[in-house]
Write a protein that holds these residues in place. Sequence first.
Motif, PDB file in Angstrom:
ATOM      1  N   GLU A  13       5.215  -4.524  14.808  1.00 60.32           N
ATOM      2  CA  GLU A  13       5.855  -5.467  14.024  1.00 60.32           C
ATOM      3  C   GLU A  13       6.348  -6.396  15.083  1.00 60.32           C
ATOM      4  OE1 GLU A  13       6.674  -5.825  10.961  1.00 60.32           O
ATOM      5  OE2 GLU A  13       6.302  -3.770  10.063  1.00 60.32           O
ATOM      6  N   ILE A  37      17.206  -0.216  11.249  1.00 55.43           N
ATOM      7  CA  ILE A  37      16.311   0.665  10.887  1.00 55.43           C
ATOM      8  C   ILE A  37      15.710   0.034   9.706  1.00 55.43           C
ATOM      9  CG2 ILE A  37      17.310   2.654  11.938  1.00 55.43           C
ATOM     10  CD1 ILE A  37      18.417   3.391   9.194  1.00 55.43           C
ATOM     11  N   ARG A  45      13.595  -2.546   9.663  1.00 52.47           N
ATOM     12  CA  ARG A  45      12.262  -2.588  10.229  1.00 52.47           C
ATOM     13  C   ARG A  45      11.925  -2.052  11.626  1.00 52.47           C
ATOM     14  NH1 ARG A  45       8.235  -5.822   8.332  1.00 52.47           N
ATOM     15  NH2 ARG A  45       9.600  -6.643   6.838  1.00 52.47           N
ATOM     16  N   GLY A  46      11.360  -0.802  11.973  1.00 49.24           N
ATOM     17  CA  GLY A  46      10.940  -0.359  12.953  1.00 49.24           C
ATOM     18  C   GLY A  46       9.480  -0.512  13.350  1.00 49.24           C
ATOM     19  N   PHE A  97       8.630   4.278  12.213  1.00 52.57           N
ATOM     20  CA  PHE A  97       9.636   4.520  10.926  1.00 52.57           C
ATOM     21  C   PHE A  97       9.126   5.842  10.101  1.00 52.57           C
ATOM     22  CE2 PHE A  97       7.111   2.458   8.057  1.00 52.57           C
ATOM     23  CZ  PHE A  97       6.239   1.475   8.877  1.00 52.57           C
ATOM     24  N   MET A 136       7.800   7.187   6.507  1.00 52.47           N
ATOM     25  CA  MET A 136       7.467   6.620   5.167  1.00 52.47           C
ATOM     26  C   MET A 136       6.994   7.866   4.054  1.00 52.47           C
ATOM     27  SD  MET A 136       4.231   4.220   3.741  1.00 52.47           S
ATOM     28  CE  MET A 136       4.503   3.089   4.962  1.00 52.47           C
ATOM     29  N   GLY A 175       1.286  -7.823   0.281  1.00 57.27           N
ATOM     30  CA  GLY A 175       1.560  -6.754   1.191  1.00 57.27           C
ATOM     31  C   GLY A 175       0.463  -7.011   2.164  1.00 57.27           C
ATOM     32  N   SER A 176       0.685  -6.018   3.371  1.00 57.46           N
ATOM     33  CA  SER A 176      -0.078  -6.320   4.613  1.00 57.46           C
ATOM     34  C   SER A 176      -1.641  -6.346   4.379  1.00 57.46           C
ATOM     35  CB  SER A 176       0.341  -5.702   5.821  1.00 57.46           C
ATOM     36  OG  SER A 176       1.902  -5.319   5.623  1.00 57.46           O
ATOM     37  N   PHE A 177      -1.922  -5.285   3.409  1.00 58.75           N
ATOM     38  CA  PHE A 177      -2.986  -4.568   3.487  1.00 58.75           C
ATOM     39  C   PHE A 177      -4.246  -4.742   2.438  1.00 58.75           C
ATOM     40  CE2 PHE A 177      -0.398  -1.491   5.963  1.00 58.75           C
ATOM     41  CZ  PHE A 177      -0.662  -1.994   7.240  1.00 58.75           C
ATOM     42  N   VAL A 199      12.162  -1.661  -0.558  1.00 64.44           N
ATOM     43  CA  VAL A 199      12.364  -0.379  -0.108  1.00 64.44           C
ATOM     44  C   VAL A 199      11.067   0.648  -0.661  1.00 64.44           C
ATOM     45  CG1 VAL A 199      14.926  -0.093  -0.059  1.00 64.44           C
ATOM     46  CG2 VAL A 199      13.898   0.248  -2.154  1.00 64.44           C
ATOM     47  N   GLY A 200      10.197  -0.119  -1.560  1.00 62.87           N
ATOM     48  CA  GLY A 200       9.045   0.778  -2.023  1.00 62.87           C
ATOM     49  C   GLY A 200       7.879  -0.273  -2.553  1.00 62.87           C
ATOM     50  N   ASN A 201       6.839   0.095  -2.431  1.00 62.62           N
ATOM     51  CA  ASN A 201       5.683  -0.985  -2.689  1.00 62.62           C
ATOM     52  C   ASN A 201       4.493  -0.007  -3.379  1.00 62.62           C
ATOM     53  OD1 ASN A 201       4.074  -2.951  -2.541  1.00 62.62           O
ATOM     54  ND2 ASN A 201       4.473  -3.819  -0.868  1.00 62.62           N
ATOM     55  N   PHE A 240       0.608   0.136  -5.042  1.00 67.38           N
ATOM     56  CA  PHE A 240      -0.713  -0.798  -5.127  1.00 67.38           C
ATOM     57  C   PHE A 240      -1.774  -0.174  -5.861  1.00 67.38           C
ATOM     58  CE2 PHE A 240       0.856  -1.817  -1.116  1.00 67.38           C
ATOM     59  CZ  PHE A 240       0.885  -2.932  -0.925  1.00 67.38           C
ATOM     60  N   GLY A 280       4.073   3.590  -1.630  1.00 73.66           N
ATOM     61  CA  GLY A 280       4.956   3.943  -0.439  1.00 73.66           C
ATOM     62  C   GLY A 280       6.550   3.747  -0.825  1.00 73.66           C
ATOM     63  N   GLY A 338       9.732   3.418   2.246  1.00 75.86           N
ATOM     64  CA  GLY A 338      10.286   3.680   3.464  1.00 75.86           C
ATOM     65  C   GLY A 338      11.537   4.482   3.512  1.00 75.86           C
ATOM     66  N   ARG A 369      13.969   3.013   6.239  1.00 71.99           N
ATOM     67  CA  ARG A 369      14.340   1.707   5.733  1.00 71.99           C
ATOM     68  C   ARG A 369      15.442   2.038   4.479  1.00 71.99           C
ATOM     69  NH1 ARG A 369      10.728  -3.319   3.826  1.00 71.99           N
ATOM     70  NH2 ARG A 369      10.319  -3.028   6.275  1.00 71.99           N
TER      71      ARG A 369
HETATM   72  P1  ATP Z   1       7.120  -5.258   4.557  1.00 73.24           P
HETATM   73  O1  ATP Z   1       6.567  -6.328   3.447  1.00 73.24           O
HETATM   74  O2  ATP Z   1       8.678  -5.286   4.702  1.00 73.24           O
HETATM   75  O3  ATP Z   1       6.726  -5.741   6.073  1.00 73.24           O
HETATM   76  P2  ATP Z   1       4.957  -3.707   3.737  1.00 73.24           P
HETATM   77  O4  ATP Z   1       4.737  -4.490   2.164  1.00 73.24           O
HETATM   78  O5  ATP Z   1       4.183  -4.134   4.775  1.00 73.24           O
HETATM   79  O6  ATP Z   1       6.392  -3.991   4.080  1.00 73.24           O
HETATM   80  P3  ATP Z   1       4.094  -1.269   2.960  1.00 73.24           P
HETATM   81  O7  ATP Z   1       2.733  -1.200   3.644  1.00 73.24           O
HETATM   82  O8  ATP Z   1       3.870  -1.462   1.345  1.00 73.24           O
HETATM   83  O9  ATP Z   1       5.152  -2.247   3.535  1.00 73.24           O
HETATM   84  O10 ATP Z   1       4.953  -0.036   3.176  1.00 73.24           O
HETATM   85  C1  ATP Z   1       5.799   0.713   2.024  1.00 73.24           C
HETATM   86  C2  ATP Z   1       7.125   0.906   2.458  1.00 73.24           C
HETATM   87  O11 ATP Z   1       7.283   1.301   3.910  1.00 73.24           O
HETATM   88  C3  ATP Z   1       7.736  -0.341   2.346  1.00 73.24           C
HETATM   89  O12 ATP Z   1       7.949  -0.968   0.939  1.00 73.24           O
HETATM   90  C4  ATP Z   1       8.962  -0.289   3.242  1.00 73.24           C
HETATM   91  O13 ATP Z   1       9.929   0.218   2.440  1.00 73.24           O
HETATM   92  C5  ATP Z   1       8.587   0.393   4.282  1.00 73.24           C
HETATM   93  N1  ATP Z   1       8.131  -0.193   5.376  1.00 73.24           N
HETATM   94  C6  ATP Z   1       7.167  -1.019   5.911  1.00 73.24           C
HETATM   95  N2  ATP Z   1       7.279  -1.332   7.035  1.00 73.24           N
HETATM   96  C7  ATP Z   1       8.199  -0.976   7.697  1.00 73.24           C
HETATM   97  C8  ATP Z   1       8.853  -0.941   8.899  1.00 73.24           C
HETATM   98  N3  ATP Z   1       8.377  -1.755  10.048  1.00 73.24           N
HETATM   99  N4  ATP Z   1      10.145  -0.328   9.144  1.00 73.24           N
HETATM  100  C9  ATP Z   1      10.594   0.389   8.245  1.00 73.24           C
HETATM  101  N5  ATP Z   1      10.150   0.746   6.977  1.00 73.24           N
HETATM  102  C10 ATP Z   1       9.020  -0.081   6.598  1.00 73.24           C
END
Ligand code: ATP
Length: 413
Positions: free
Chosen positions: A140, A147, A149-150, A153, A155, A199-201, A258-260, A262, A292, A294, A297
């Motif tokens: 990141e 905690i 955004r670690g 972390f 998950m 989302g990132s991916f 807190v959750g995501n 897909f 997911g 976190g 988180r």
């Molecule tokens: P964000 O948008 O916050 O960067 P993300 O959309 O990339 O997160 P996902 O890849 O969907 O996150 O990950 C699933 C869950 O993991 C997220 O909903 C979040 O609760 C947790 N998470 C993601 N990145 C981190 C992080 N850097 N530190 C702590 N928890 C995280």
Amino acid sequence: MLYSKIFGKTKKEVKKYEAKNQEILTKAGFIDQVGAGIYTLLPLGKYVLVKIENIIREEMNGIGAQEIEMPLLHPKALWEQTQRWQTVDVLFKTKSQTGQEYGLAPTHEEIVTPLVKKYINSAKDLPLSLYHITTKFRDEPRPKSGILRGREFRMKDLYSFHKDKEDLNRFYQKVIEAYLKIFQRCGLKEVKITEASGGSFTKKFSHEFNILTKAGEVDLIYCSNCSFAQNEEITTKNQYKTCPKCKNFLKKGKAIEVGNIFDLEDRFSRAFDLKFTDENGQEKYIIMGCYGIGTTRLIGAIVETYNDKKGIIWPKEIAPFKVHLIGLNLEEEKVKERCYNYYERLKNEGIEILFDDREKIFAGEKLTDADLVGIPYRIIVSKKTADKVEIKKRDENKSKIISLDELIKLLKE
Ligand code: ATP
Ligand code: MG
């Protein structure tokens, strides 16, 4: 547990931290920062994490998902096969002595898809859902929210495998229900669910679970009445005036995701050639979903939601202990004897109890520490309480004097 023995005590420092969750979790003795986005969970923090992860476990097992444990060291070839070795910018990369390259797990599609390919090949093996609760690594760029955004972390990630989109949708709805139960049990009653792509991916359709709080990084437009929410930019594009679901007022605010979840369609099954043979003998790609939460988180989000000037206010089901027993003037024989007696009695009743057994410490200091640590019930034994105890909830001001039997009954309710 005896407080004198606990590793990691409250801190009196006045140092300023970037995030509230980091500040009070540090001062209360739950976490210790190692570097930017890197934390140790101390015993109190670990108790909370285990409770949260066990709630998640129960709810995941409840929808038929099976727990596994996948590795964190991912051979480069697997990430090349999905074309993500070069494109995922948060992927930490490392090398062995002999020059082999690895990614440090930011997510686990690259492991779970080839795993399932080794065991599944016919329609009768589907649907299947597998999850694990482990560490993730993500490079990141700005790990500044404690905690929340670690760079390392915890998950829970769940992956599901289906013969078609309808079956995925059925399971996807069950996951939404399970997620709402999980957050509710963690004390988070109000969760706003966005229907956003992102989302990132992946750019596929997804849902995000958000907790409203000033400390959040996400800008939400949300319904004042139901769980509807949208990321602000998307709503601006759509120009909603009222909630499209229940027509109530829309509000604007910050939230923590807190959750995501897909819908992955066949993105990963294509990359790894994960197919099944249907009833007519035809080969098809397996349809996948990923989900997911976190867990570290979540601790941060709960602390951001439940605190006051004095410290943390843990929701019951995830508090490190249920009661915090305090003996005032513990040096006095009578008080001391009663405290140890009550401590043993409550322990034997199966009640999770933290006993501040420190001697020669001012009453005020013990009470301040108890408020900071934030355990749901505070119990005081002193000369004044005689053979009874004074009980007070962390989130209330009034206390009452009750007998030990009444106390046990109340705590077991
Ligand atoms: P964000 O948008 O916050 O960067 P993300 O959309 O990339 O997160 P996902 O890849 O969907 O996150 O990950 C699933 C869950 O993991 C997220 O909903 C979040 O609760 C947790 N998470 C993601 N990145 C981190 C992080 N850097 N530190 C702590 N928890 C995280
Ligand atoms: Mg996200």
